[in-house]
Design a protein around this motif. Structure first.
Motif, mmCIF file in Angstrom:
data_model
loop_
_atom_site.group_PDB
_atom_site.id
_atom_site.type_symbol
_atom_site.label_atom_id
_atom_site.label_comp_id
_atom_site.label_asym_id
_atom_site.label_seq_id
_atom_site.Cartn_x
_atom_site.Cartn_y
_atom_site.Cartn_z
ATOM 1 N N ALA A 19 0.817 -1.211 0.000
ATOM 2 C CA ALA A 19 0.000 0.000 0.000
ATOM 3 C C ALA A 19 0.855 1.268 0.000
ATOM 4 C CB ALA A 19 -0.933 -0.001 1.200
ATOM 5 N N THR A 20 1.973 1.245 0.713
ATOM 6 C CA THR A 20 2.859 2.408 0.730
ATOM 7 C C THR A 20 3.446 2.643 -0.648
ATOM 8 O OG1 THR A 20 3.371 2.042 3.049
ATOM 9 C CG2 THR A 20 4.905 3.415 1.819
ATOM 10 N N GLY A 21 3.809 1.571 -1.320
ATOM 11 C CA GLY A 21 4.322 1.708 -2.687
ATOM 12 C C GLY A 21 3.277 2.280 -3.629
ATOM 13 N N THR A 29 2.717 5.957 -2.759
ATOM 14 C CA THR A 29 3.834 6.783 -3.214
ATOM 15 C C THR A 29 3.689 7.108 -4.698
ATOM 16 O OG1 THR A 29 5.286 5.798 -1.567
ATOM 17 C CG2 THR A 29 6.352 6.892 -3.411
ATOM 18 N N GLY A 30 3.248 6.142 -5.459
ATOM 19 C CA GLY A 30 3.115 6.352 -6.894
ATOM 20 C C GLY A 30 1.837 7.053 -7.310
ATOM 21 N N TYR A 31 0.758 6.834 -6.569
ATOM 22 C CA TYR A 31 -0.544 7.334 -7.009
ATOM 23 C C TYR A 31 -1.247 8.256 -6.022
ATOM 24 C CZ TYR A 31 -0.017 3.735 -10.537
ATOM 25 O OH TYR A 31 0.451 2.962 -11.554
ATOM 26 N N GLY A 32 -0.741 8.388 -4.824
ATOM 27 C CA GLY A 32 -1.360 9.270 -3.835
ATOM 28 C C GLY A 32 -2.059 8.492 -2.741
ATOM 29 N N ALA A 53 -6.686 3.846 0.141
ATOM 30 C CA ALA A 53 -8.020 3.466 0.614
ATOM 31 C C ALA A 53 -8.780 2.715 -0.476
ATOM 32 C CB ALA A 53 -8.795 4.704 1.051
ATOM 33 N N GLU A 54 -8.684 3.185 -1.702
ATOM 34 C CA GLU A 54 -9.344 2.498 -2.818
ATOM 35 C C GLU A 54 -8.789 1.081 -2.981
ATOM 36 O OE1 GLU A 54 -8.796 4.982 -6.232
ATOM 37 O OE2 GLU A 54 -9.947 6.633 -5.370
#
Length: 185
Positions: free
Chosen positions: A132-134, A137-140, A145-146
């Motif tokens: 999720a962090t990755g 980082t790439g998409y916000g 959450a999505e």
């Protein structure tokens, strides 16, 4: 001499970095998981163990209602309320022919809800957080959450399918064993 000094600095750096990660867990996720586990134990006490036990017994019945209860509702409730690894004990209420399918469904569901309900499998939370962090980082951060919701929804579909397939495999193998025993007699 510089090589030895650099090797020593590198070596101790591994442990310093590990200690920093451990400190972040102690002040971050561990208190959250403890509070969530306490809250859900209170919910279990309010609902009553007897009601949860009756749900497990109803899931062992034949028919379409039993199938949905056995491979969708029961694993979700078991993982949510009892968490990993206690969730698998709910299978004790099921007839032998359904236990393998239930177990497959429950064990497959201990990861999908992690993004929303980290208490269900705190030992594996680092996997979810890494992914999720990755993504965040790439998409916000909104994407995190999505991703959690989508992972949960896909998980529901997967556990239902896995439960049905495993039940079918069990019945097939059990039928072969009965045929082998009958052939030997």
């Amino acid at each position: 001499m510089d090589i030895l000094v650099n090797a020593a600095v590198w070596f101790i750096g591994i442990f310093q970095q590990s200690a920093d990660v451990f400190k972040s867990l102690v002040v971050g996720i561990i208190p959250l998981v403890i509070v969530l586990m306490t809250a859900f134990n209170a919910v279990i006490a309010l609902i009553g163990h007897e009601r949860i036990d009756r749900l497990g017994a109803a899931a062992g019945k034949e028919g379409i209602g039993g199938v949905f209860l056995r491979y969708l509702i029961l694993p979700v409730v078991a993982v949510f309320v009892l968490t990993n690894p206690m969730a698998y004990t709910m299978g004790r209420f099921l007839p032998e022919k359904f236990k393998a399918g239930f177990y497959d469904s429950a064990v497959s569901f201990v990861h999908p809800p992690l993004g929303i309900f980290p208490h269900v499998n705190p030992g594996e939370l680092f996997v979810w957080l890494g992914i999720a962090t990755g993504v965040a980082t790439g998409y916000g951060p909104q994407t995190m959450a999505e991703l959690a919701v989508r992972y949960l929804l896909v998980g529901l579909v997967v556990i239902f399918i896995r439960g049905l397939v495993t039940e079918r495999i069990y019945k097939t193998l059990a039928g072969r064993k009965v045929a082998e025993v009958a052939g030997e007699a």
